[in-house]
Design a protein around this motif. Structure first.
Motif, PDB file in Angstrom:
ATOM      1  N   LEU A 128       0.710  -1.202   0.112  1.00  0.00           N
ATOM      2  CA  LEU A 128      -0.096   0.031  -0.155  1.00  0.00           C
ATOM      3  C   LEU A 128       0.900   1.367   0.150  1.00  0.00           C
ATOM      4  CD1 LEU A 128      -2.795  -0.931   2.557  1.00  0.00           C
ATOM      5  CD2 LEU A 128      -3.258  -0.459   0.115  1.00  0.00           C
ATOM      6  N   PRO A 129       0.469   2.123  -0.699  1.00  0.00           N
ATOM      7  CA  PRO A 129       1.231   3.639  -0.789  1.00  0.00           C
ATOM      8  C   PRO A 129       1.427   4.228   0.621  1.00  0.00           C
ATOM      9  CG  PRO A 129      -0.468   3.515  -2.370  1.00  0.00           C
ATOM     10  CD  PRO A 129      -0.807   2.391  -1.694  1.00  0.00           C
ATOM     11  N   ASP A 130       2.474   5.234   0.626  1.00  0.00           N
ATOM     12  CA  ASP A 130       2.445   5.697   1.964  1.00  0.00           C
ATOM     13  C   ASP A 130       1.287   7.215   1.702  1.00  0.00           C
ATOM     14  OD1 ASP A 130       5.047   4.802   3.133  1.00  0.00           O
ATOM     15  OD2 ASP A 130       5.623   5.155   1.049  1.00  0.00           O
ATOM     16  N   LEU A 131       1.219   7.541   0.694  1.00  0.00           N
ATOM     17  CA  LEU A 131       0.422   8.626   0.584  1.00  0.00           C
ATOM     18  C   LEU A 131      -0.513   8.642  -1.001  1.00  0.00           C
ATOM     19  CD1 LEU A 131      -0.787  11.553   0.908  1.00  0.00           C
ATOM     20  CD2 LEU A 131       1.138  12.489  -0.332  1.00  0.00           C
ATOM     21  N   THR A 132      -1.652   8.695  -0.710  1.00  0.00           N
ATOM     22  CA  THR A 132      -2.714   8.637  -2.001  1.00  0.00           C
ATOM     23  C   THR A 132      -3.460  10.136  -2.395  1.00  0.00           C
ATOM     24  OG1 THR A 132      -2.976   6.222  -1.836  1.00  0.00           O
ATOM     25  CG2 THR A 132      -4.674   7.236  -3.339  1.00  0.00           C
ATOM     26  N   ALA A 176     -12.677   8.259   2.485  1.00  0.00           N
ATOM     27  CA  ALA A 176     -13.322   8.693   3.917  1.00  0.00           C
ATOM     28  C   ALA A 176     -12.680   7.210   5.140  1.00  0.00           C
ATOM     29  CB  ALA A 176     -14.636   8.684   3.666  1.00  0.00           C
ATOM     30  N   ALA A 177     -12.639   6.050   4.326  1.00  0.00           N
ATOM     31  CA  ALA A 177     -12.354   4.794   4.996  1.00  0.00           C
ATOM     32  C   ALA A 177     -10.904   4.870   5.455  1.00  0.00           C
ATOM     33  CB  ALA A 177     -12.471   3.466   4.088  1.00  0.00           C
ATOM     34  N   GLU A 178      -9.881   5.320   4.709  1.00  0.00           N
ATOM     35  CA  GLU A 178      -8.615   5.534   5.210  1.00  0.00           C
ATOM     36  C   GLU A 178      -7.953   7.085   5.043  1.00  0.00           C
ATOM     37  OE1 GLU A 178      -5.623   2.568   3.484  1.00  0.00           O
ATOM     38  OE2 GLU A 178      -7.547   2.142   2.269  1.00  0.00           O
ATOM     39  N   PRO A 179      -8.534   7.685   6.153  1.00  0.00           N
ATOM     40  CA  PRO A 179      -8.044   9.029   5.913  1.00  0.00           C
ATOM     41  C   PRO A 179      -6.634   9.696   6.269  1.00  0.00           C
ATOM     42  CG  PRO A 179      -9.397   8.790   7.932  1.00  0.00           C
ATOM     43  CD  PRO A 179      -9.256   7.566   7.027  1.00  0.00           C
ATOM     44  N   GLU A 180      -5.868   8.503   6.848  1.00  0.00           N
ATOM     45  CA  GLU A 180      -4.453   8.630   6.869  1.00  0.00           C
ATOM     46  C   GLU A 180      -3.549   8.512   5.694  1.00  0.00           C
ATOM     47  OE1 GLU A 180      -5.433   4.904   7.384  1.00  0.00           O
ATOM     48  OE2 GLU A 180      -6.476   6.458   8.608  1.00  0.00           O
ATOM     49  N   ARG A 181      -4.094   7.643   4.943  1.00  0.00           N
ATOM     50  CA  ARG A 181      -3.485   7.535   3.617  1.00  0.00           C
ATOM     51  C   ARG A 181      -3.911   8.588   2.546  1.00  0.00           C
ATOM     52  NH1 ARG A 181      -4.183   4.007  -1.095  1.00  0.00           N
ATOM     53  NH2 ARG A 181      -5.915   2.771  -0.224  1.00  0.00           N
ATOM     54  N   PHE A 182      -5.022   8.960   2.454  1.00  0.00           N
ATOM     55  CA  PHE A 182      -5.406  10.035   1.457  1.00  0.00           C
ATOM     56  C   PHE A 182      -5.539  11.288   1.800  1.00  0.00           C
ATOM     57  CE2 PHE A 182      -7.552   6.181   0.003  1.00  0.00           C
ATOM     58  CZ  PHE A 182      -7.776   6.200  -1.436  1.00  0.00           C
ATOM     59  N   ARG A 201       1.746  18.310   1.669  1.00  0.00           N
ATOM     60  CA  ARG A 201       1.450  17.018   2.559  1.00  0.00           C
ATOM     61  C   ARG A 201       2.628  16.070   2.091  1.00  0.00           C
ATOM     62  NH1 ARG A 201      -3.237  14.105   4.204  1.00  0.00           N
ATOM     63  NH2 ARG A 201      -2.525  12.102   4.730  1.00  0.00           N
ATOM     64  N   VAL A 202       3.264  16.233   0.956  1.00  0.00           N
ATOM     65  CA  VAL A 202       4.421  15.322   0.752  1.00  0.00           C
ATOM     66  C   VAL A 202       5.489  15.560   1.461  1.00  0.00           C
ATOM     67  CG1 VAL A 202       6.269  14.687  -1.221  1.00  0.00           C
ATOM     68  CG2 VAL A 202       3.679  14.758  -1.690  1.00  0.00           C
ATOM     69  N   ALA A 203       5.660  16.804   1.733  1.00  0.00           N
ATOM     70  CA  ALA A 203       6.715  17.471   2.559  1.00  0.00           C
ATOM     71  C   ALA A 203       6.559  16.634   4.096  1.00  0.00           C
ATOM     72  CB  ALA A 203       6.723  18.758   2.867  1.00  0.00           C
ATOM     73  N   ALA A 204       5.386  16.557   4.586  1.00  0.00           N
ATOM     74  CA  ALA A 204       5.319  16.237   5.773  1.00  0.00           C
ATOM     75  C   ALA A 204       5.470  14.658   5.861  1.00  0.00           C
ATOM     76  CB  ALA A 204       3.848  16.400   6.313  1.00  0.00           C
ATOM     77  N   VAL A 205       5.162  13.890   4.731  1.00  0.00           N
ATOM     78  CA  VAL A 205       5.448  12.427   4.739  1.00  0.00           C
ATOM     79  C   VAL A 205       7.187  12.242   4.496  1.00  0.00           C
ATOM     80  CG1 VAL A 205       5.348  10.307   3.160  1.00  0.00           C
ATOM     81  CG2 VAL A 205       3.347  12.073   3.621  1.00  0.00           C
ATOM     82  N   LEU A 206       7.711  13.210   3.869  1.00  0.00           N
ATOM     83  CA  LEU A 206       9.196  12.799   3.599  1.00  0.00           C
ATOM     84  C   LEU A 206      10.127  12.776   4.868  1.00  0.00           C
ATOM     85  CD1 LEU A 206      10.154  15.053   0.312  1.00  0.00           C
ATOM     86  CD2 LEU A 206       9.769  12.632   0.710  1.00  0.00           C
TER      87      LEU A 206
END
Ligand code: TYD
Length: 206
Positions: A128-132, A176-182, A201-206
């Motif tokens: 599963l991706p880190d961010l969608t 809505a089911a996976e707010p932390e990924r989306f 958002r990407v900067a927060a993930v990096l």
């Protein structure tokens, strides 16, 4: 070595995924990151062959066969391209992933959404991706953009309005089911505003 970061873009046809993926890629490269840009279907040589069948075959493909073809493309893509890039610590930016299967083959073709998701998770050994990033757009505006593009429609794009309305709702339900990924964005906003929201958002993930 640290594992890389995997970012996928989702949304209906005409939502602007490719534009946003390109802008993100450019920014990350300017930041000195190593980026692998890819897509489904068609991110590998095998995938290009599968893409030709699912998007351009004339005549019907049985819904379960269509679902399996996307899953086959995905299995090969994740095993041979995505996982190795992440293992090298690179950033993978990808147009569409399993959420597209749940939305298009599940809601669109009315197969069981949970089965479609499980099929893809089996195919990819649970990747599963880190961010969608979901670019949400009402189907009428999306259709107007596709018409303006003046490209021939593929098999999915040629589907009727209610198909695309179901696909849109399915994407919103997944988010809505996976707010932390989306990250859900209103794709009618100017491209530069969307790109800034994606970067934040990407900067927060990096
Ligand atoms: P896309 O890659 O967005 O094509 P382009 O940008 O070249 O028009 O579209 C591929 C099509 O495949 C799109 O209509 C959605 C569909 N699709 C599925 O139905 N299921 C899937 O699992 C995937 C990945 C795509």
């Amino acid at each position: 070595m640290t594992r890389g970061v995997w970012i996928t873009f989702e949304g209906g046809d005409g939502a602007g995924k490719t534009t946003q993926a390109t802008l993100l890629e450019r920014w990350l490269r300017d930041e000195g990151r190593t980026v692998v840009r890819t897509r489904e279907p068609g991110g590998t040589e095998v995938g290009v062959l599968v893409r030709d069948i699912v998007l351009h075959h004339r005549g019907d493909i049985a819904p379960r066969a269509e679902a399996l073809l996307y899953a086959a493309d995905r299995a090969h893509h994740v095993a041979t391209l995505v996982r190795p890039a992440l293992a090298r610590g690179e950033i993978v930016i990808q147009d569409r992933y399993l959420d597209s299967s749940v939305a298009y083959q599940g809601a669109g073709r009315v197969l069981d959404a949970a089965q479609i998701r499980d099929l893809s998770l089996w195919a990819t050994d649970g990747a599963l991706p880190d961010l969608t990033v979901l670019l949400d757009l009402d189907p009428a505006s999306a259709r107007a953009r596709l018409d303006a593009d003046d490209k021939p429609f593929d098999r999915l794009e040629a589907e009727k309005a209610d198909f695309h309305a179901r696909v849109r709702q399915a994407f919103l339900d997944l988010a809505a089911a996976e707010p932390e990924r989306f990250l859900v964005l209103d794709a009618s906003l100017p491209a530069d505003d969307l790109a800034a929201a994606v970067r934040a958002r990407v900067a927060a993930v990096l």
